[in-house]
Design an enzyme around this catalytic site. Sequence first.
Site, PDB file in Angstrom:
ATOM      1  N   GLY A 119       0.100  -0.428  -0.554  1.00  0.00           N
ATOM      2  CA  GLY A 119      -0.271   0.124   0.000  1.00  0.00           C
ATOM      3  C   GLY A 119       0.385   0.807   0.268  1.00  0.00           C
ATOM      4  O   GLY A 119       1.726   1.166   0.892  1.00  0.00           O
ATOM      5  N   THR A 161       0.192   2.748  -0.541  1.00  0.00           N
ATOM      6  CA  THR A 161       1.009   4.487  -1.243  1.00  0.00           C
ATOM      7  C   THR A 161       0.438   5.056  -0.638  1.00  0.00           C
ATOM      8  O   THR A 161      -0.994   5.082  -0.160  1.00  0.00           O
ATOM      9  CB  THR A 161       0.710   4.301  -2.925  1.00  0.00           C
ATOM     10  OG1 THR A 161       1.105   3.318  -3.610  1.00  0.00           O
ATOM     11  CG2 THR A 161       1.818   5.835  -3.376  1.00  0.00           C
ATOM     12  N   VAL A 162       1.140   6.370  -0.114  1.00  0.00           N
ATOM     13  CA  VAL A 162       0.439   7.889   0.270  1.00  0.00           C
ATOM     14  C   VAL A 162       1.632   8.773  -0.931  1.00  0.00           C
ATOM     15  O   VAL A 162       2.634   8.921  -1.579  1.00  0.00           O
ATOM     16  CB  VAL A 162       1.323   8.233   1.373  1.00  0.00           C
ATOM     17  CG1 VAL A 162       0.627   7.655   3.115  1.00  0.00           C
ATOM     18  CG2 VAL A 162       2.203   8.208   1.519  1.00  0.00           C
ATOM     19  N   SER A 218       5.719   4.698  -1.877  1.00  0.00           N
ATOM     20  CA  SER A 218       5.510   3.903  -1.183  1.00  0.00           C
ATOM     21  C   SER A 218       6.306   2.282  -0.803  1.00  0.00           C
ATOM     22  O   SER A 218       7.534   2.081  -1.555  1.00  0.00           O
ATOM     23  CB  SER A 218       4.308   3.177  -1.981  1.00  0.00           C
ATOM     24  OG  SER A 218       3.944   2.120  -1.958  1.00  0.00           O
ATOM     25  N   MET A 260      -3.137   7.555  -4.984  1.00  0.00           N
ATOM     26  CA  MET A 260      -2.800   6.386  -4.448  1.00  0.00           C
ATOM     27  C   MET A 260      -4.263   4.916  -4.404  1.00  0.00           C
ATOM     28  O   MET A 260      -4.714   5.269  -4.895  1.00  0.00           O
ATOM     29  CB  MET A 260      -1.921   7.027  -3.530  1.00  0.00           C
ATOM     30  CG  MET A 260      -2.889   7.231  -2.047  1.00  0.00           C
ATOM     31  SD  MET A 260      -2.241   7.396  -0.644  1.00  0.00           S
ATOM     32  CE  MET A 260      -2.990   8.818  -0.406  1.00  0.00           C
TER      33      MET A 260
END
Length: 535
Positions: free
Chosen positions: A354, A355-356, A373, A436
């Site tokens: 999971g 990404t920001v 990420s 994202m």
Amino acid sequence: MAFPFNSQRYSFPSRRRLVFGKNGMVAASNPLAAGAGIEVLKAGGNAVDAALAAAAVLTVVEPTSNGLGGDAFALVHTGGKLYGLNSSGPCPAGLTAQTLRDEGHSSVPARGLAPITVPGVPAAWGALSKKFGRLPLADVLRPAVRYARGGFPLQPKVAQLWKAAQELFSALARENGLFAPWLQTFGLAEAEPGELVTLKDHAETLEEIGRTGGESFYRGELARQIGSFVRSSGGWLSAEDLAAFSPEWVEPLSVPYRNYQVFELPPNGHGLTVLLALNILRGFEPTRDRELFLHQTVEAMKLAFADAKAYIADPRQADVPLADLLSEGYAERRRALIRNRAELPCPGSPRCGGTVYLASADGDGNMVSYIQSNYMGFGSGVVVPGTGIALHNRGANFSLDPASPNCLAPGKRPYHTIIPGFLCRDGQPFGPFGVMGAFMQPQGHVQVVSSLADDGLNPQEALDRPRWQWTGGLSLELEQTFPNDLALSLKDRGHQVTVSADDTSFGRGQVILRDGSGVLCGATEPRTDGAVAVW
């Protein structure tokens, strides 16, 4: 007000409203991160310093999506120019596709030692700070150190994702001691919203990165710790791999779409997928038939993904025909393949003829589109003891097929899913945007850009709008709030439509736009814990 939308209209149910400001703005998926960015702006920093402060805090308060052992990309608009940074790391020098095939793998494993590539996040912070920042990196990272050492409360979405990770890695740790350091660092008895968490090892590592401008991570004590642990555990990432790494400054790609110019970074990331889809879409009329244009958008996205899978790879080790792929002639040929029914997508031949995510802006006109990420949640699940560094699993995106341009090879960067975006409008810089969520990201980018450019929605509406995502074949997932008449029209055209009960996979985005007078307008996702902080 020169913004090309109605700031008072909200077409979709939302917890959010547009935020306006002048001196500075940070939009991030966690309010503590957005607030840290404004804190650094008020201390004399610029938009780059603010972005780095927010990014560092996100590694602390949202390790479910990113961390010190991940990769990063950025678009920075300053001094009238847009700069691109690719800080994604390559495969270790000692690992080959044949090695994994000999171990019986047909694809790169998602967890463990095999998918670990060189992390790029600390190098990105150092490079951005050195080139554009006003404050010392140690000062910029101070809010993140404070939260890591002093504690922070879990936000609702992070708590949800952390609980799922707790179940996964607890089970993996029972089977393999390699994952025990994850439990020692990130294991929680409970992962409930509001629970206070401290990450003291993480705090010390952040201080070391700040003191050395990121150098320790690649050519110092941290590099020695990372390399020693991975190699002694039977992995391939070494201190020598870390020492050889440096980020790459790249020229952004762009295509025109209506009154906008849409910018993405070139491969090995899949921002190209966004541009391929928009190139196809701009030949269709969006207002004549709403249901038909939605179908055409889905089909354009599918064709773009087919080309992405066939051609996107590390351009240093593979031939990526960018000019041909982005040519109008190729877009016309791909556009002609779209009929009134859903089709299975195939890649084209562009040479047949999971990404920001976070966004920041300051009062001087500097704007940053930034993304980092660990890929699948906490990444590989391999945590370097005593450091708080969770190593990502970006190598899972490599192919083991020798015929693929994205086949794993020593020193090669994998196909990458994290993409920052940037918009210009009528020839002027308009602002950073991003959504994202792995392979949802290009689909989110296209849906947000189309909402702004085709429908004249304001950025909050564009983020609130119910989304669809193509998941392969003829399958199309829709959010629960997706209009039923449009869902039925897609089904009638042959799409295999399902409605998802969970909005997590539909992306989490931020947008900051600037008008001609310097007023900033910000929006953040209703699907996450985000906030727009303003000065």
